[in-house]
Design an enzyme around this catalytic site. Structure first.
Site: not given
Length: 459
Positions: A16, A79, A140, A155, A386, A423
């Site tokens: 699901r 289960t 349940g 259940e 770099n 600069a």
């Protein structure tokens, strides 16, 4: 002391969820659901934890590692069948076995501890964690007798219309006397609407044998939320976010708008820190006292020291010192170390660089793979060049240097202590201490030439 064990049910694929990601690995507040369960069980000092896995077993074991043992449920037959996979590990042991679901990330350590202690204090053979909900569909139901004792658990699919009106539900979390569990589970049948072996039937079997059954009701139904789809996942996220923010505020953190602040569970924040709206703090970040984070800022695995201010920015895997000013719109990439009283301004990117005390990179610059000393001023548009396409090199700017706007510092290069870079310069040689470096084309003015260009454009 009674031996204690836990079995985590984590074998369901979770169709699901409609996701390629194994269900219990879906994150809530940045951490997989099953990891939340493990983290809340750990303080109970259990003698062992066994996780029942199925589809996606490798990915679950990669997440949990050696925090648990593992057993595999090859077929999803219910289960009770899932719990049975742990029988070879636990069947000969004495003590209490806690059975929990890997998709219930909100149950707290306090609740687990209270359930275990209630079960052992009452010397029950089985104890169910229950709660009351306003909308019990799909859960349940707990059916009690006239004296309030648990009679059975039914259940939803098998419940009568009358039973479906009950609002006390089974959360799917249980405590069992370990020996009684393995004896009773052998008698569980799959004679039901789903053709599955239900763990709640163990409770009924034990009751029919005259054994004592308990039910511990948690007053907070939110923490028992089971996550079976994306909507429930979002609801769990909402509940945990509120819980964590409330905890920080109780500890003295000022969260200006808790509804729009996201703080993951492993984050540490000291009292008197201020968290502005729209802020996300992830991973193992540490925010010290009097720091101000946000608005609209993301912090990932960073340490931010006292009095620092980070606004409208992103910082990851870095250290930010005391009273540092960052932002707006700065990007602090991994392995940056920004010392006390420094300033990183708007549209500045820092990566794998140290910025010394009271140094300033105020705007529109990239400082990567660099060591910048103290009280350095780096002008607008400065770039540490770099990368040559294969390797990266270090730029060193020593104390008290001044870098003019729009300068390119081509690494490897060192700007000596107290030096100036004019600069617009492109620097590819070391600059000695207390020097002025100028590296630009000499300006040439061609008077009247602009008029010629304009006349040519008219033709």
């Amino acid at each position: 002391m009674t031996q204690r064990y836990a079995v985590i049910l984590a074998a369901g694929q979770g169709t699901r969820m409609k996701s390629k990601l194994y269900k219990v690995l879906h994150p809530v507040m940045g951490k997989p659901m099953v990891q939340h369960v493990i983290d809340q069980l750990t303080p109970a000092k259990l003698d062992s934890i066994i996780t029942v896995v199925g589809f996606g077993a490798e990915s679950v074991s990669e997440q949990i590692g050696n925090q648990s043992a593992y057993v595999v449920q090859k077929e999803q037959l219910g289960t009770a069948h899932a719990v049975q996979q742990a029988e070879d590990i636990l069947k000969d042991k004495q003590g209490t076995t806690l059975v929990v679901c890997g998709d219930t990330p909100l149950i707290t350590h306090d609740t687990y501890q209270a359930l275990i202690e209630f079960h052992e204090r009452n010397e029950a053979k089985a104890t169910v964690l229950t709660t009351n909900v306003s909308e019990p569909t799909g859960y349940g139901r707990i059916v009690r007798d006239a004296d309030g004792h648990v009679e059975r658990i039914v259940e939803h699919k098998d419940a009568s219309n009358e039973e479906r009106l009950l609002t006390e539900i089974n959360t799917g979390t249980y405590c069992f006397d370990n020996a009684a569990l393995w004896k009773a589970i052998q008698d569980v049948s799959n004679d039901n609407a789903q053709g599955e072996y239900y763990l709640p039937d163990v409770v009924e079997i034990l009751k029919d044998k005259g054994e004592k059954i308990g039910a511990y009701m948690t007053p907070d139904p939110d923490e028992t939320l089971g996550v079976n789809d994306r909507a429930a996942l979002a609801e769990a996220e909402k509940v945990m976010k509120k819980r964590l923010n409330h905890m920080h505020m109780k500890n003295g953190v000022a969260i200006i708008d808790p509804d729009h602040t996201y703080i993951e569970p492993d984050v540490v924040i000291e009292a008197d820190a201020v968290i502005q709206p729209g802020t996300i703090i992830r991973g193992k970040s540490v925010i010290h006292a009097d720091a101000q984070i946000g608005p609209h800022t993301e912090i990932i695995d960073c340490e931010i020291d006292e009095g620092a201010v980070v606004t409208h920015s992103v910082a990851k895997n870095s250290r930010i010192g005391k009273r540092v000013q960052i932002g707006p719109y700065a990007h602090i990439r991994p392995e940056a170390d920004i010392a006390n009283d420094a300033k990183i301004g708007n549209f500045v990117e820092v990566k794998k660089a140290t910025i010394g005390e009271k140094s300033k990179v105020s705007h529109l610059s990239y400082i990567g793979d660099a060591h910048v000393g103290s009280q350095v001023n780096i002008g607008c548009g400065t770039i540490t060049v770099n990368y040559d396409g294969k390797n990266k090199f270090l730029t060193t700017i020593e104390d008290d240097a001044f870098i003019g706007c729009n300068s390119n510092l081509i690494a490897p290069v060192t700007i000596g202590k107290g030096s100036y870079v004019a600069a617009g310069s492109t620097i590819n040689k070391h600059v000695p201490e207390d020097s002025l470096a100028i590296a630009r084309e000499k300006q040439t003015n061609k008077e009247g030439y602009a008029a010629k260009i304009k006349n040519r454009q008219k033709d």
